[in-house]
Design an enzyme around this catalytic site. Structure first.
Site, short mmCIF file in Angstrom:
data_model
loop_
_atom_site.label_atom_id
_atom_site.label_comp_id
_atom_site.label_asym_id
_atom_site.label_seq_id
_atom_site.Cartn_x
_atom_site.Cartn_y
_atom_site.Cartn_z
N LEU A 1 -18.87 -43.15 0.72
CA LEU A 1 -18.35 -42.75 -0.59
C LEU A 1 -16.83 -42.96 -0.67
O LEU A 1 -16.11 -42.62 0.28
CB LEU A 1 -18.66 -41.26 -0.81
CG LEU A 1 -18.07 -40.61 -2.05
CD1 LEU A 1 -18.82 -41.05 -3.30
CD2 LEU A 1 -18.11 -39.08 -1.94
N ASP B 1 -13.30 -28.40 -15.11
CA ASP B 1 -12.65 -27.47 -16.04
C ASP B 1 -13.32 -26.10 -15.99
O ASP B 1 -14.52 -26.00 -15.71
CB ASP B 1 -12.73 -28.06 -17.46
CG ASP B 1 -11.79 -27.34 -18.42
OD1 ASP B 1 -10.86 -26.64 -17.95
OD2 ASP B 1 -11.99 -27.47 -19.64
N ARG C 1 -14.06 -32.62 -24.66
CA ARG C 1 -12.83 -33.42 -24.79
C ARG C 1 -12.67 -34.33 -23.60
O ARG C 1 -13.20 -34.07 -22.52
CB ARG C 1 -11.59 -32.49 -24.82
CG ARG C 1 -11.31 -31.81 -26.10
CD ARG C 1 -9.91 -31.15 -26.03
NE ARG C 1 -9.84 -30.14 -24.98
CZ ARG C 1 -10.32 -28.90 -25.10
NH1 ARG C 1 -10.90 -28.53 -26.21
NH2 ARG C 1 -10.22 -28.04 -24.11
N ARG D 1 -11.02 -19.58 -16.78
CA ARG D 1 -11.98 -18.67 -17.43
C ARG D 1 -12.87 -17.98 -16.40
O ARG D 1 -13.19 -16.81 -16.51
CB ARG D 1 -12.84 -19.46 -18.43
CG ARG D 1 -12.17 -19.61 -19.78
CD ARG D 1 -12.79 -20.72 -20.58
NE ARG D 1 -12.36 -22.02 -20.09
CZ ARG D 1 -12.94 -23.17 -20.41
NH1 ARG D 1 -13.99 -23.16 -21.20
NH2 ARG D 1 -12.47 -24.30 -19.94
N TRP D 2 -13.25 -18.71 -15.36
CA TRP D 2 -14.09 -18.14 -14.30
C TRP D 2 -13.37 -16.96 -13.65
O TRP D 2 -13.96 -15.90 -13.41
CB TRP D 2 -14.38 -19.22 -13.26
CG TRP D 2 -15.40 -18.88 -12.23
CD1 TRP D 2 -16.74 -19.11 -12.28
CD2 TRP D 2 -15.15 -18.24 -10.96
NE1 TRP D 2 -17.35 -18.67 -11.12
CE2 TRP D 2 -16.39 -18.12 -10.30
CE3 TRP D 2 -14.01 -17.75 -10.31
CZ2 TRP D 2 -16.54 -17.55 -9.04
CZ3 TRP D 2 -14.14 -17.17 -9.05
CH2 TRP D 2 -15.40 -17.08 -8.44
N ASN E 1 -11.79 -23.22 -14.40
CA ASN E 1 -11.38 -22.34 -13.29
C ASN E 1 -10.71 -21.06 -13.79
O ASN E 1 -10.97 -19.97 -13.28
CB ASN E 1 -10.38 -23.06 -12.36
CG ASN E 1 -11.01 -24.22 -11.64
OD1 ASN E 1 -12.21 -24.43 -11.70
ND2 ASN E 1 -10.19 -24.99 -10.92
N GLU F 1 -21.10 -43.27 -20.05
CA GLU F 1 -21.92 -42.20 -20.63
C GLU F 1 -21.21 -40.86 -20.38
O GLU F 1 -20.74 -40.60 -19.27
CB GLU F 1 -23.30 -42.17 -19.96
CG GLU F 1 -24.15 -43.37 -20.25
CD GLU F 1 -24.57 -43.45 -21.72
OE1 GLU F 1 -24.73 -42.40 -22.37
OE2 GLU F 1 -24.74 -44.58 -22.21
N HIS G 1 -9.15 -21.45 -9.09
CA HIS G 1 -8.91 -22.73 -8.40
C HIS G 1 -9.44 -22.66 -6.96
O HIS G 1 -10.06 -23.60 -6.46
CB HIS G 1 -7.42 -23.08 -8.40
CG HIS G 1 -6.83 -23.23 -9.77
ND1 HIS G 1 -7.48 -23.89 -10.79
CD2 HIS G 1 -5.66 -22.80 -10.31
CE1 HIS G 1 -6.73 -23.87 -11.90
NE2 HIS G 1 -5.62 -23.20 -11.62
N SER H 1 -9.33 -35.29 -22.75
CA SER H 1 -8.06 -34.81 -22.19
C SER H 1 -7.29 -35.88 -21.43
O SER H 1 -6.85 -35.64 -20.29
CB SER H 1 -8.30 -33.59 -21.30
OG SER H 1 -8.87 -32.54 -22.04
C1 FPP Z 1 -9.09 -26.84 -14.69
O1 FPP Z 1 -9.38 -25.49 -14.91
C2 FPP Z 1 -8.87 -27.11 -13.27
C3 FPP Z 1 -7.68 -27.51 -12.73
C4 FPP Z 1 -6.47 -27.74 -13.56
C5 FPP Z 1 -7.50 -27.72 -11.29
C6 FPP Z 1 -8.70 -28.25 -10.55
C7 FPP Z 1 -8.35 -28.45 -9.14
C8 FPP Z 1 -9.09 -28.01 -8.08
C9 FPP Z 1 -10.37 -27.29 -8.21
C10 FPP Z 1 -8.61 -28.33 -6.71
C11 FPP Z 1 -9.11 -29.68 -6.31
C12 FPP Z 1 -8.81 -29.96 -4.90
C13 FPP Z 1 -9.09 -31.10 -4.29
C14 FPP Z 1 -8.74 -31.24 -2.88
C15 FPP Z 1 -9.72 -32.25 -5.01
P1 FPP Z 1 -8.44 -24.64 -15.88
O2 FPP Z 1 -7.44 -23.94 -15.06
O3 FPP Z 1 -7.88 -25.53 -16.95
O4 FPP Z 1 -9.50 -23.65 -16.48
P2 FPP Z 1 -9.52 -22.98 -17.93
O5 FPP Z 1 -9.71 -24.10 -18.93
O6 FPP Z 1 -10.71 -22.07 -17.88
O7 FPP Z 1 -8.23 -22.26 -18.11
#
Ligand code: FPP
Length: 249
Positions: free
Chosen positions: A133, A22, A196, A26-27, A24, A209, A39, A198
């Site tokens: 893995l 979680d 959370r 905000r980053w 992405n 844990e 993302h 979610s």
């Molecule tokens: C949550 O951040 C992140 C996601 C909904 C997507 C995560 C997916 C990836 C990083 C790609 C994964 C790829 C593979 C191949 C496994 P958000 O957008 O909810 O962030 P925010 O809460 O800050 O808005």
């Protein structure tokens, strides 16, 4: 100072680590950029985490990549996320094979576009006999969907006489979940300082844990994984028993 990695007791590793990635959005916002930029940078964190878990000898790593609720996001973001996941899986297939990683997907596969489902199934097949893995990607996954789906399929099997109503216990129910071949996680990590679950693995985390990392997902590195595992190893897991009862069945 001892390196973080060396502080990990290799004889007490969690067998299965699950992660809610979680932060992405905000980053990206912190950098004045679009959510998809977050993302894209999350992929580095995925690579680091898969590599870190594999190097430690963790058996199962589950990443929550896309929830059933995420289908409500803007179409542009959904399309970019799907393309990103497919291009990453495409470009990483050789690395997965080389590192003996087995890929599994959990979620509502029927809700995915055909070309994405077919590609994923192809890589799941190619890596199927790998013994290192197991990387589980939760895609179009929601725990309530999973539990309701299991209940519906059990009802069908009862109606068809395939299973008796009285035979439905916890173990039998688990066999209808998408995780039926996967042990329950011992450690669940959520990043970005949100506390959370979610709708993630609600059945499976009964005794897991929980560890909440303040790092936003694109910043997550092996060191963050090590820190979570070190914290996990300090905890006493009692499964509803007292400390004194831990050795009783
Ligand atoms: C949550 O951040 C992140 C996601 C909904 C997507 C995560 C997916 C990836 C990083 C790609 C994964 C790829 C593979 C191949 C496994 P958000 O957008 O909810 O962030 P925010 O809460 O800050 O808005």
């Amino acid at each position: 100072m001892t390196e973080l990695k060396d502080q990990i007791d290799r004889s007490k590793l969690p067998n299965h680590v699950a992660i809610i990635m979680d932060g992405n959005g905000r980053w990206a916002r912190e950098r004045g950029s679009h959510r998809i930029f977050g993302h894209q940078n999350g992929i580095t964190a995925v690579r680091e985490t898969v590599e870190g878990a594999g190097e430690l000898g963790i058996k199962y790593l589950t990443l929550f990549a896309f929830s059933k609720e995420n289908w409500c996001r803007p179409k542009e973001e959904i399309n970019s996320l799907m393309s990103l996941m497919i291009s990453t899986i495409n470009s990483e297939t050789e690395t997965l094979i080389k590192n003996n990683v087995r890929l599994l997907i959990i979620g509502d596969m029927q809700s995915l576009p055909d070309h994405i489902r077919n590609k994923l199934n192809e890589v799941v097949d190619i890596t199927g006999s790998n013994k290192g893995l197991t990387l589980v990607i939760a895609l179009s996954y929601g725990a309530r969907w999973e539990i309701a789906d299991a209940a519906r399929r059990i009802a069908e099997d009862v109606a068809e006489g395939k299973i008796k109503k009285d035979a439905i216990d916890e173990a039998a129910f688990s066999e209808y979940l998408v995780t039926r071949h996967i042990p329950d996680p011992e450690l669940l990590i959520r990043t970005s300082g949100e506390y959370r679950i979610s709708n993630f693995l609600l059945w499976q985390i009964a005794y897991t844990e929980l560890y909440f990392s303040p790092a936003l997902w694109p910043d997550f590195r092996k060191e963050h994984l090590y820190t979570a595992i070190i914290e996990f190893q300090k905890r006493e897991r009692r499964f509803g028993k007292t400390s004194e009862q831990l050795n009783c069945d």
